[in-house]
Design an enzyme around this catalytic site. Structure first.
Site, PDB file in Angstrom:
ATOM      1  N   LEU A 109      50.941 -39.613  -5.761  1.00 60.22           N
ATOM      2  CA  LEU A 109      50.501 -39.996  -7.104  1.00 60.22           C
ATOM      3  C   LEU A 109      51.556 -39.601  -8.122  1.00 60.22           C
ATOM      4  O   LEU A 109      52.204 -38.557  -8.006  1.00 60.22           O
ATOM      5  CB  LEU A 109      49.177 -39.303  -7.444  1.00 60.22           C
ATOM      6  CG  LEU A 109      48.023 -39.551  -6.479  1.00 60.22           C
ATOM      7  CD1 LEU A 109      46.719 -39.070  -7.098  1.00 60.22           C
ATOM      8  CD2 LEU A 109      47.918 -41.009  -6.077  1.00 60.22           C
ATOM      9  N   GLY A 154      49.720 -38.345  -2.001  1.00 58.83           N
ATOM     10  CA  GLY A 154      49.223 -39.732  -2.027  1.00 58.83           C
ATOM     11  C   GLY A 154      50.001 -40.647  -1.093  1.00 58.83           C
ATOM     12  O   GLY A 154      49.468 -41.652  -0.615  1.00 58.83           O
TER      13      GLY A 154
HETATM   14  N1  CO8 Z   1      55.344 -38.075  -9.694  1.00 57.11           N
HETATM   15  C1  CO8 Z   1      56.197 -38.258 -10.723  1.00 57.11           C
HETATM   16  N2  CO8 Z   1      57.529 -38.000 -10.644  1.00 57.11           N
HETATM   17  C2  CO8 Z   1      58.002 -37.555  -9.476  1.00 57.11           C
HETATM   18  C3  CO8 Z   1      57.176 -37.352  -8.367  1.00 57.11           C
HETATM   19  C4  CO8 Z   1      55.777 -37.632  -8.505  1.00 57.11           C
HETATM   20  N3  CO8 Z   1      54.903 -37.473  -7.499  1.00 57.11           N
HETATM   21  N4  CO8 Z   1      57.935 -36.889  -7.345  1.00 57.11           N
HETATM   22  C5  CO8 Z   1      59.208 -36.819  -7.804  1.00 57.11           C
HETATM   23  N5  CO8 Z   1      59.247 -37.221  -9.083  1.00 57.11           N
HETATM   24  C6  CO8 Z   1      60.441 -37.325  -9.939  1.00 57.11           C
HETATM   25  C7  CO8 Z   1      61.214 -36.018 -10.011  1.00 57.11           C
HETATM   26  O1  CO8 Z   1      60.691 -35.159 -11.011  1.00 57.11           O
HETATM   27  C8  CO8 Z   1      62.601 -36.518 -10.369  1.00 57.11           C
HETATM   28  O2  CO8 Z   1      62.608 -36.858 -11.754  1.00 57.11           O
HETATM   29  P1  CO8 Z   1      63.971 -36.707 -12.617  1.00 57.11           P
HETATM   30  O3  CO8 Z   1      64.959 -37.614 -11.948  1.00 57.11           O
HETATM   31  O4  CO8 Z   1      63.552 -37.157 -13.965  1.00 57.11           O
HETATM   32  O5  CO8 Z   1      64.354 -35.273 -12.545  1.00 57.11           O
HETATM   33  C9  CO8 Z   1      62.710 -37.831  -9.574  1.00 57.11           C
HETATM   34  O6  CO8 Z   1      61.350 -38.236  -9.319  1.00 57.11           O
HETATM   35  C10 CO8 Z   1      63.433 -37.693  -8.258  1.00 57.11           C
HETATM   36  O7  CO8 Z   1      62.844 -36.626  -7.531  1.00 57.11           O
HETATM   37  P2  CO8 Z   1      63.681 -35.693  -6.545  1.00 57.11           P
HETATM   38  O8  CO8 Z   1      65.001 -35.385  -7.155  1.00 57.11           O
HETATM   39  O9  CO8 Z   1      62.804 -34.559  -6.163  1.00 57.11           O
HETATM   40  O10 CO8 Z   1      63.902 -36.701  -5.325  1.00 57.11           O
HETATM   41  P3  CO8 Z   1      64.269 -36.315  -3.823  1.00 57.11           P
HETATM   42  O11 CO8 Z   1      64.710 -37.600  -3.189  1.00 57.11           O
HETATM   43  O12 CO8 Z   1      65.173 -35.136  -3.750  1.00 57.11           O
HETATM   44  O13 CO8 Z   1      62.878 -35.865  -3.169  1.00 57.11           O
HETATM   45  C11 CO8 Z   1      60.516 -36.069  -2.806  1.00 57.11           C
HETATM   46  C12 CO8 Z   1      61.841 -36.800  -3.011  1.00 57.11           C
HETATM   47  C13 CO8 Z   1      60.551 -35.339  -1.464  1.00 57.11           C
HETATM   48  C14 CO8 Z   1      59.415 -37.120  -2.763  1.00 57.11           C
HETATM   49  C15 CO8 Z   1      60.315 -35.053  -3.928  1.00 57.11           C
HETATM   50  O14 CO8 Z   1      60.526 -35.709  -5.168  1.00 57.11           O
HETATM   51  C16 CO8 Z   1      58.943 -34.438  -3.986  1.00 57.11           C
HETATM   52  O15 CO8 Z   1      58.622 -33.585  -3.188  1.00 57.11           O
HETATM   53  N6  CO8 Z   1      58.125 -34.867  -4.961  1.00 57.11           N
HETATM   54  C17 CO8 Z   1      56.822 -34.303  -5.217  1.00 57.11           C
HETATM   55  C18 CO8 Z   1      55.820 -34.889  -4.306  1.00 57.11           C
HETATM   56  C19 CO8 Z   1      54.458 -34.345  -4.582  1.00 57.11           C
HETATM   57  O16 CO8 Z   1      54.203 -33.170  -4.525  1.00 57.11           O
HETATM   58  N7  CO8 Z   1      53.533 -35.234  -4.904  1.00 57.11           N
HETATM   59  C20 CO8 Z   1      52.181 -34.858  -5.170  1.00 57.11           C
HETATM   60  C21 CO8 Z   1      51.551 -35.793  -6.143  1.00 57.11           C
HETATM   61  S1  CO8 Z   1      49.804 -35.424  -6.285  1.00 57.11           S
HETATM   62  C22 CO8 Z   1      49.029 -36.508  -5.238  1.00 57.11           C
HETATM   63  O17 CO8 Z   1      49.611 -37.432  -4.731  1.00 57.11           O
HETATM   64  C23 CO8 Z   1      47.557 -36.338  -4.939  1.00 57.11           C
HETATM   65  C24 CO8 Z   1      46.816 -35.743  -6.046  1.00 57.11           C
HETATM   66  C25 CO8 Z   1      45.323 -35.678  -5.794  1.00 57.11           C
HETATM   67  C26 CO8 Z   1      44.619 -35.188  -7.054  1.00 57.11           C
HETATM   68  C27 CO8 Z   1      43.315 -34.587  -6.795  1.00 57.11           C
HETATM   69  C28 CO8 Z   1      42.783 -33.863  -8.054  1.00 57.11           C
HETATM   70  C29 CO8 Z   1      41.338 -33.583  -8.027  1.00 57.11           C
END
Ligand code: CO8
Length: 303
Positions: A109, A154
Site C-alpha cells: 500500500l 500489500g
Molecule cells: N509507499 C509509498 N512510498 C514508498 C513505499 C510505499 N509502500 N515504499 C517505498 N516508497 C518510496 C520510498 O520512500 C522512496 O521514495 P523517495 O525516492 O522519495 O525517497 C522510493 O519509494 C523508492 O524506495 P526505495 O529507495 O526504498 O526503493 P528500493 O528499490 O531500495 O526498495 C522496497 C524497494 C524493498 C519495496 C522498499 O522501498 C520498501 O521496503 N518499501 C516499504 C515497503 C513497506 O513496508 N510497505 C508497507 C506498506 S503498508 C501495507 O501494504 C499494508 C497496510 C495494511 C494497513 C492495515 C491498517 C489497519
C-alpha cells in the site's frame, strides 16, 4: 457458475467502473461501449499494462508504476478496472501478474495514502484495497503471481490472492506481511489469506513478528510455490498457466470457490465495519507518528 464471481459482482467494483458498466448483447456485463474489443484486450495506461493473448486465453498484467508499484488509490482503481474487464471477457481464462520494474514487484500500500489524509479519503482508499482483494481472491480466472522483485505487505497480499506464486530466485528479494514493523496491524482478511496459504503456525509467527522472508525462506514455508532464475519468471509462469488451463474451467472455478468462499464472505459481511476500523485506527495520532517514522526510515536508508 461459481459463487466467487457472483459475490464480487454483487458488491460491485469501484465507483468509476460502476459508472462505466452496461449490459452487453449476450447478457454479461461489459465495460463502456467506447472500448473496442481490441482496446479492451490490450489496454495501456500509465500504471498498468495488460496484454491478452487470444490464442492462449492468457492475459499478462504488468504493473509499471515507478518507483515501487505502490498501491495508491489511482493504482488500485486502475487495477480493479482491468481485472473486471478481463473477468468479463469470455476469451480470457488465465491471468499472470508481474512487474516491469527492476527489483520490485510491489511495495504494498502507498504509505502516503495513509499519512496525513482525511478520514473520508482514508475510507475511500481502504474500500479500494478491499475491492482489489475481493476481485483477485474471488477471480474465476486461474491467477499466477510472477514475482520478479520484492513484495512486502500489500504486495504480498496481492501475491497470495493469486492461485500460484513463482518468485525470482534472488536472496535479495523479500516477501511477507510486515505490517507490525510499521506499527500497524494486518486486518483479519490479510491474516485469513495468509493462514489459507501457509497454515496457522507459520502465519502466526509471520504476522506477529512482521517477517519479511527471503525468496528461499518464502519457498520453505510455502509462501511461494516455486523459485526460478530471474530471467525465467515470466516464461515459467506461462508454462505453468498452460498446465492449469488443461483443467476444465467450471471444475476449477467451483473448487476454488469452495476453498475461498468462506474467507471472502467474511469480509463481504463485515465490509463497512472493516472500513470504519481502518479509518479510526489509521488516523490515530500514535499510528500517524509510527507511519512518519517509517517513512523517514525509508528515506534515510537511501542517504
Ligand atoms: N509507499 C509509498 N512510498 C514508498 C513505499 C510505499 N509502500 N515504499 C517505498 N516508497 C518510496 C520510498 O520512500 C522512496 O521514495 P523517495 O525516492 O522519495 O525517497 C522510493 O519509494 C523508492 O524506495 P526505495 O529507495 O526504498 O526503493 P528500493 O528499490 O531500495 O526498495 C522496497 C524497494 C524493498 C519495496 C522498499 O522501498 C520498501 O521496503 N518499501 C516499504 C515497503 C513497506 O513496508 N510497505 C508497507 C506498506 S503498508 C501495507 O501494504 C499494508 C497496510 C495494511 C494497513 C492495515 C491498517 C489497519
Amino acid at each position: 457458475m461459481a459463487n466467487v464471481l457472483r459475490n464480487s459482482a454483487k458488491f460491485g467494483c469501484s465507483g468509476v467502473l460502476s459508472q462505466l458498466s452496461i449490459h452487453s448483447r449476450h447478457g454479461r456485463e461489459c465495460v463502456s461501449p467506447c472500448f473496442s474489443l481490441q482496446q479492451r484486450n490490450n489496454s495501456t495506461s500509465p500504471k498498468i499494462k495488460v496484454d491478452l493473448d487470444n490464442s492462449t486465453g492468457v492475459a499478462v498484467l504488468r504493473m509499471q508504476s515507478p518507483p515501487v508499484n505502490s498501491l495508491s488509490l489511482d493504482f488500485l482503481t486502475e487495477f480493479c478496472i482491468n481485472l473486471e474487464k478481463l473477468e468479463m471477457d469470455k476469451s480470457c481464462r488465465g491471468l499472470i501478474i508481474t512487474s516491469t520494474l527492476s527489483k520490485v514487484f510491489s511495495a504494498g500500500l502507498d504509505i502516503m495514502e495513509m499519512y496525513g489524509k482525511s478520514p473520508e479519503r482514508c475510507g475511500e482508499f481502504w474500500k479500494a484495497v478491499q475491492e482489489m482483494w475481493l476481485k483477485l481472491y474471488g477471480s474465476n480466472m486461474a491467477t499466477i503471481a510472477a514475482i520478479n522483485g520484492s513484495s512486502p505487505a500489500g504486495g504480498c497480499l496481492m501475491s497470495i490472492g493469486c492461485d500460484y506464486r513463482i518468485m525470482a530466485d534472488n536472496p535479495r528479494y523479500s516477501i511477507g506481511l510486515n505490517e507490525t514493523q510499521l506499527g500497524i496491524v494486518a486486518p483479519f482478511w490479510f491474516k485469513d489469506t495468509l493462514v489459507n496459504t501457509v497454515g496457522n503456525r507459520a502465519a502466526e509467527l509471520s504476522l506477529e513478528l512482521g517477517l519479511l522472508y527471503s525468496a528461499p525462506d518464502a519457498l520453505k514455508i510455502g509462501l511461494v510455490d516455486q523459485l526460478v532464475p530471474e530471467d525465467q519468471v515470466l516464461s515459467t509462469a506461462q508454462d505453468t498457466m498452460s498446465k492449469w488451463l488443461v483443467v476444465p474451467d467450471h471444475a476449477r472455478q467451483i473448487t476454488k470457490s469452495m476453498m475461498r468462499k468462506q474467507t471472502i464472505d467474511k469480509l463481504l459481511s463485515n465490509r463497512e465495519a472493516d472500513i470504519t476500523n481502518f479509518v479510526s485506527f489509521i488516523t490515530k495520532d500514535s499510528i500517524q507518528r509510527s507511519l512518519r517514522m517509517y517513512l523517514e526510515m525509508l528515506k534515510s536508508r537511501k542517504a
